[in-house]
Structures are given as structure tokens and as C-alpha cells.
Design a protein around this motif. Structure first.
Motif, PDB file in Angstrom:
ATOM      1  N   LEU A   1      -8.429  16.133  63.873  1.00  0.00           N
ATOM      2  CA  LEU A   1      -8.485  17.482  64.438  1.00  0.00           C
ATOM      3  C   LEU A   1      -7.479  18.428  63.799  1.00  0.00           C
ATOM      4  O   LEU A   1      -7.201  19.494  64.342  1.00  0.00           O
ATOM      5  N   ASP A   2      -6.970  18.062  62.642  1.00  0.00           N
ATOM      6  CA  ASP A   2      -5.935  18.831  61.967  1.00  0.00           C
ATOM      7  C   ASP A   2      -6.541  19.780  60.935  1.00  0.00           C
ATOM      8  O   ASP A   2      -7.300  19.349  60.054  1.00  0.00           O
ATOM      9  N   ALA A   3      -6.205  21.059  61.034  1.00  0.00           N
ATOM     10  CA  ALA A   3      -6.768  22.054  60.125  1.00  0.00           C
ATOM     11  C   ALA A   3      -6.371  21.803  58.676  1.00  0.00           C
ATOM     12  O   ALA A   3      -7.171  22.038  57.754  1.00  0.00           O
ATOM     13  N   ASP A   4      -5.158  21.324  58.445  1.00  0.00           N
ATOM     14  CA  ASP A   4      -4.731  21.068  57.066  1.00  0.00           C
ATOM     15  C   ASP A   4      -5.550  19.946  56.435  1.00  0.00           C
ATOM     16  O   ASP A   4      -5.887  20.004  55.239  1.00  0.00           O
ATOM     17  N   GLU A   5      -5.884  18.915  57.214  1.00  0.00           N
ATOM     18  CA  GLU A   5      -6.705  17.832  56.683  1.00  0.00           C
ATOM     19  C   GLU A   5      -8.119  18.330  56.383  1.00  0.00           C
ATOM     20  O   GLU A   5      -8.707  17.985  55.348  1.00  0.00           O
ATOM     21  N   LEU A   6      -8.661  19.147  57.265  1.00  0.00           N
ATOM     22  CA  LEU A   6      -9.973  19.746  57.019  1.00  0.00           C
ATOM     23  C   LEU A   6      -9.941  20.603  55.758  1.00  0.00           C
ATOM     24  O   LEU A   6     -10.878  20.586  54.952  1.00  0.00           O
ATOM     25  N   ALA A   7      -8.855  21.349  55.574  1.00  0.00           N
ATOM     26  CA  ALA A   7      -8.723  22.193  54.386  1.00  0.00           C
ATOM     27  C   ALA A   7      -8.644  21.355  53.118  1.00  0.00           C
ATOM     28  O   ALA A   7      -9.260  21.699  52.085  1.00  0.00           O
ATOM     29  N   GLU A   8      -7.911  20.245  53.160  1.00  0.00           N
ATOM     30  CA  GLU A   8      -7.802  19.368  51.986  1.00  0.00           C
ATOM     31  C   GLU A   8      -9.176  18.839  51.582  1.00  0.00           C
ATOM     32  O   GLU A   8      -9.521  18.809  50.386  1.00  0.00           O
ATOM     33  N   HIS A   9      -9.963  18.390  52.565  1.00  0.00           N
ATOM     34  CA  HIS A   9     -11.315  17.898  52.259  1.00  0.00           C
ATOM     35  C   HIS A   9     -12.183  19.008  51.677  1.00  0.00           C
ATOM     36  O   HIS A   9     -12.953  18.782  50.730  1.00  0.00           O
ATOM     37  N   THR A  10     -12.066  20.196  52.245  1.00  0.00           N
ATOM     38  CA  THR A  10     -12.867  21.326  51.761  1.00  0.00           C
ATOM     39  C   THR A  10     -12.500  21.661  50.323  1.00  0.00           C
ATOM     40  O   THR A  10     -13.382  21.859  49.461  1.00  0.00           O
TER      41      THR A  10
END
Length: 393
Positions: free
Chosen positions: A329-338
Motif C-alpha cells: 500500500l506504499d505509494a513509493d513502491e507503486l511508483a517504482e513499479h510504474t
């Protein structure tokens, strides 16, 4: 248990046909069920002003039996009237099967079926991962209490994914043998090529594009989407973000992008969602809770890789590392994947092709119709108003 003309009568009840997964599934069945075998009728309320209306957006004009008061809001006086109207409709139609969807319609529909005394089999569908992200602790306890009692008067409990089923059973809602898992079924329209799609949406042909498709509601966490977008833009300022959908948090989203306005396109609800998927390099989902979201299935069918939170039955749709990338649920992890997908177009294309094959094979509307017809046959063939549940599938 058939009509004189040999058909099984099915009364399908849903609170409202707002844009989203349940309405799409209902219409897939409405169009796909064998009319020589099933007399299928749809009963529904009205869509609230803040939501998109599936019928208007899709230009659909099916025969619908309207039940005022069956919509989203819980109002005792209106709900009582809706219950009485459902009882009257059941006594007139005398359905062999009452098929309910969504919490309010499930409560009123199953109660009406019991009070009407017409001997109908009762089927209820849980579309989302309703135990997480929707209710306060006190309302969650009340919901579980109510669903446990409603399950005792239900012949089949249908979930859209195995994780959803397992969590409901763990909460004491129904018995394992009552459950049937029927994943969603989807059919996309014509998918335009990338250049055509971007031209239609007024997007640059050469910029990276990330799409968010869905309701702007608290459980979808548009605030997390904005935090992810901000993290991506810090490292990739040319990226563009497209938001396709509407809802009660629309104005909050608009305030949130005030400093990034040039990087965003807010499309509202669109009937040609295929255009949005075709224009995007990545589809991003940031929800706290989901069942098996159609957005991720549709993106896969369009050949667009996804980045999503790992919640509910999403891992049953998205194969991490193969058809998309899942995160916490972490935005930084989502950003890294994106950023990983945007920075490696060849990897993203391979993932998109894998997603196209997987979703088309597993989540077609034809499979949904076949599974539902088999369910209807199984419950209509059993004797008595309270049928002996079959085995879990």
C-alpha cells in the motif's frame, strides 16, 4: 421447476446500475443467457447523481423493472416500500431463482423471497472484498452479523474470487459448501491503435502515459494515486496521467492536482474505455480493497500492463512479474513499479502480451454466462424452497 414454456424464471435484483463491475456482469448475462432456457428479468433502483449510470454511458436500453427506494442510500421508509414491491413482484412473476447482487439488494431481495412464499432458490453474489476498506469497525461487525443470518436463508453464495470466498468463510458468513466461485466475464469493444487513441484523448504521441480507471471513491484511494503520480513526475517529468471515472472525490482530486495540472487529463466517465487502455503505457490501481476489478481484466485484454496494490483477489487476475506488477500500500513502491515499466518498453510490451492472452482465456463473458447457466440449472433442479447446497467450485 420450469415454466409451462419450459424456461427457468430468474429474478435478478441489484440496488443500482452504476458504472462498475456488477453492472457490467449483469449486462453480460442479460445479453448472453439462453432465452430459450431462461426467462431472466432485471429489477433495480436508480443511480445517485454523483455516479455514472451504466445504461446512459453504454447506450443500453434493456427492459428493466424499476423498484424506487432500492438505490444506494439506506432509508427505512424507502427500504420498507422497496421490500413490499419486491414481495409483490415475486408473487406475480413467481421466479424459480432470486439472484441478488450488492449488500442492500441482497438483504431486501432475500428477505422478500422468504416472505413472498414462492419457493424460490436464493443466490447472492459478493462482488467486492467487502470486509476491508468499506466500513468502520462497528459497521463491519453489523454487516457480518447481518450477512451471517442472510446466509442461512441462501442456497448459493457466489464470490468473484477465491480470496473473497475464504475471507467470508473465515468471518463466519455461510458454510464452505454453499460457496461457488465465478470470476467476472468481460468483452471489450474495438481496441484502437496507440496513435488513434492518443489523438482522440488529446495526448502527446511520444510521452509516457499512465491511466487510472474507476470510481473516485475513498476505497479506491485517489490520494494514493496522486502520491504515486507525484513520485513518478519527480523522476519522469514528461509523464502524463489520465483519469477515467467520476465520483464523490472528484473535487478533492482536482484540488490535489492543482500544482500538477499540466500533467493530468481528467476524462470523466467514457463509454469507449478501450481508447483509454490503448493510449496508456501502464494502468495503475491504488485501492485499499478490491474483489476482482474489471479494470485490470480490461487492461489486460487491451494488452496494457498494470501496476496495482496487492489486495483482495487481485493476485488471481494479475500474475506478478508476468502480466503486471503488484505492490503493497506504499505509494513509493507503486511508483517504482510504474517507472520500471515506463523505462523498459520492451519489457512492458512482453508483459502486456502475456496479460492479453491470460485475461482473454480466463475472463471472457462467454465463460461467465456458461458458469452462471450451470449454477441456475443446479439450484433449479433441487427440490423445495430451501435447497441442499452443492459442492464448492
Amino acid at each position: 421447476m420450469m415454466t409451462p414454456d419450459g424456461r427457468i424464471r430468474v429474478m435478478e435484483i441489484i440496488a443500482r446500475m452504476n458504472v462498475g463491475g456488477p453492472a457490467t456482469q449483469v449486462m453480460g448475462l442479460y445479453k448472453g443467457l439462453n432465452s430459450d432456457e431462461f426467462d431472466h428479468r432485471l429489477y433495480t433502483g436508480y443511480v445517485d447523481g454523483a455516479e455514472g449510470d451504466h445504461f446512459q454511458l453504454r447506450g443500453a436500453t434493456p427492459q428493466v423493472h424499476r423498484i424506487p427506494g432500492l438505490g444506494r442510500s439506506v432509508r427505512p421508509t424507502h427500504d420498507s416500500r422497496a421490500l413490499l414491491q419486491l414481495i409483490s413482484a415475486m408473487r406475480e412473476f413467481r421466479p424459480h431463482i432470486v439472484h441478488t447482487r450488492t449488500a442492500k439488494a441482497g438483504a431486501l431481495g432475500r428477505t422478500a423471497a422468504r416472505l413472498a412464499g414462492v419457493g424460490s432458490a436464493r443466490v447472492h453474489v459478493f462482488h467486492g472484498h467487502v470486509l476491508e476498506g468499506y466500513f468502520s469497525p462497528s459497521k463491519r461487525r453489523l454487516y457480518i452479523w447481518a450477512e451471517r443470518r442472510l446466509a442461512s436463508m441462501t442456497d448459493r453464495l457466489v464470490t468473484v474470487g477465491a480470496k473473497v470466498r475464504d475471507d467470508l468463510i473465515a468471518a463466519g458468513i455461510g458454510r464452505p459448501e454453499q460457496y461457488v466461485v465465478i470470476p467476472p466475464g468481460v468483452r471489450l469493444g474495438r481496441i484502437p491503435d496507440r496513435e488513434e487513441a492518443r489523438t482522440a484523448l488529446d495526448l502527446p504521441l511520444d510521452a509516457p502515459v499512465v491511466a487510472f480507471v474507476g470510481r473516485l471513491a475513498r476505497v479506491k484511494r485517489p490520494d494514493r494515486f496522486l502520491a504515486t503520480a507525484s513520485a513518478v513526475l519527480r523522476r519522469l517529468p514528461t509523464c502524463r496521467f489520465v483519469v477515467c471515472g467520476g465520483g464523490e472525490l472528484k473535487e478533492e482530486l482536482e484540488r490535489g492536482i492543482a500544482d500538477m495540472w499540466g500533467s493530468f487529463r481528467l476524462l470523466g466517465w467514457r463509454h469507449d474505455v478501450e481508447t483509454v487502455y490503448a493510449a496508456a503505457d501502464v494502468v495503475l490501481m491504488t485501492s485499499d480493497s478490491e474483489g476482482t476489478p474489471l479494470t485490470l481484466i480490461e487492461a489486460g485484454m487491451a494488452g496494457t500492463p498494470v501496476v496495482s496494490t496487492r489486495v483482495g483477489s487481485i493476485p488471481e487476475i494479475v500474475r506478478h512479474g508476468s502480466t503486471g506488477l503488484l505492490a503493497g500500500l506504499d505509494a513509493d513502491e507503486l511508483a517504482e513499479h510504474t517507472l520500471r515499466l515506463l523505462s523498459d518498453p520492451a519489457f512492458a510490451r512482453r508483459m502486456g502480451e502475456s496479460a492479453r492472452h491470460w485475461t482473454s482465456d480466463s475472463f471472457g463473458v462467454e465463460r461467465l454466462v456458461a458458469d452462471t447457466e450451470a449454477l441456475y440449472r443446479s439450484v433449479s433442479a433441487a427440490p423445495g424452497p430451501q435447497l441442499t447446497p452443492g459442492s464448492t467450485t
